[in-house]
Enzyme design. Sequence first.
Site, mmCIF file in Angstrom:
data_model
loop_
_atom_site.group_PDB
_atom_site.id
_atom_site.type_symbol
_atom_site.label_atom_id
_atom_site.label_comp_id
_atom_site.label_asym_id
_atom_site.label_seq_id
_atom_site.Cartn_x
_atom_site.Cartn_y
_atom_site.Cartn_z
ATOM 1 N N ARG A 115 -1.198 -1.019 -8.584
ATOM 2 C CA ARG A 115 -2.575 -0.664 -8.223
ATOM 3 C C ARG A 115 -2.710 0.858 -8.288
ATOM 4 N NH1 ARG A 115 -3.330 -1.771 -2.428
ATOM 5 N NH2 ARG A 115 -3.803 -3.922 -2.976
ATOM 6 N N ASP A 132 0.848 -1.184 0.000
ATOM 7 C CA ASP A 132 0.000 0.000 0.000
ATOM 8 C C ASP A 132 0.887 1.239 0.000
ATOM 9 O OD1 ASP A 132 -2.585 -1.055 0.015
ATOM 10 O OD2 ASP A 132 -2.546 -1.399 2.161
#
Length: 305
Positions: A182, A132
Site C-alpha cells: 500500500r 500499517d
Amino acid sequence: MLGQLLLAASRSGLVRRSVSGFPLTNKVVQRFVAGESVEEARVAVERLRDANLAVTIDHLGEETLDAGAAKATAGAYITLLEALRPLGLGVRGEVSVKLSAVGQRLDDAMALEHAREICAAAALNGSTVTLDMEDHTTVDSTLGILRKLREDYPATGVAVQAYLFRSEADCRDLSAEGSRVRLVKGAYREPASVAHQDKAEVDKAYVRCLRILMAGKGYPMVATHDDRLIAITELLADRFGRSIGDHEFQMLYGIRTDRQESLAGAGHTVRVYVPYGDDWYGYFMRRLAERPANVAFFLRALGGK
C-alpha cells in the site's frame, strides 16, 4: 504550516481533551470513523460491500506500552474477523494492523506473535492482513516482522510512506511477485533529515515510488484521493502492461465516496480503509492534517452548519 500544527496536536493530551469535549465532535468523527463497536463496523462493511467496494478494517489504537493492552488489541481483531466471517468477503475484507498497538514498542517478538494470531484468524476468512506503517523509527522493525509473517502468510501486505527518503529503495525491495504494498504519502510529523517536507516534493516522491511498484511484479495498492495520481496510475498500468485486476485503489472511509464508487463502477478494485473503535483521536487529527477541506468541514460542523 496548518498540517504540521495538526500533526503536533495529534500527540497532545491537552488538545485531545479539548477536542473530545466539543459537543459536536462525535458528529464530525462519524464521517471518518465507522463507529466504536464491532457491530457498527460490521454494518459499515456491509454497506460498502453492497456498493461493490472492498474494505480494510482498522481497529483504532497505537503505541501501547502495556502488554495487556497489546493482547487485548489482538483479541479485538480476532473478534472482529469472527464477526465478519458470515459475510463471506474473502480477500475483499482484510484488516489493517498497527504493530505498535500489539506490542512493537515493548518487544518485536510480542508484536510478531500477536500479528501471527491475527493473520491466522484472517486466513480462516479467506483474507489477509496489511501492516500499517508508523513513524520512521519503526520502519526497520515493521519490515523485519513482515518478512517473518510472509513465511507462513505470504499475502501479508505492508504500507510504504512515500515522503520518507528511504522509500524508493524499500519499494524496490518489496516489488517482487505477489508482494502487496500500500503506497501512501505519509501522515506523521517527521524531521527534515528523513522525510520530504514540501507538498510538491512529496507528490514527486509518490510518483517515483508508484512507478517502481507498477513496473515490478507485485500487487500495488495505490492509496490516494488525488485525481492526478489516479490518472498517473492508469497511465503507468498501460505502460507496464498491467491489467485492471493486478493493482487496486484505496481510499479513506468518508472521503470522496463519489470517486470510490465511480472507480469501482469502471471495474477497478477499490478498497476503503475503515477505522472503528473508541481510540479515534490520533487518526482523526491526521485526517484533518492531510486535507484543508477536512478542517473546513470540522469547523462548519462546530458552527452548526
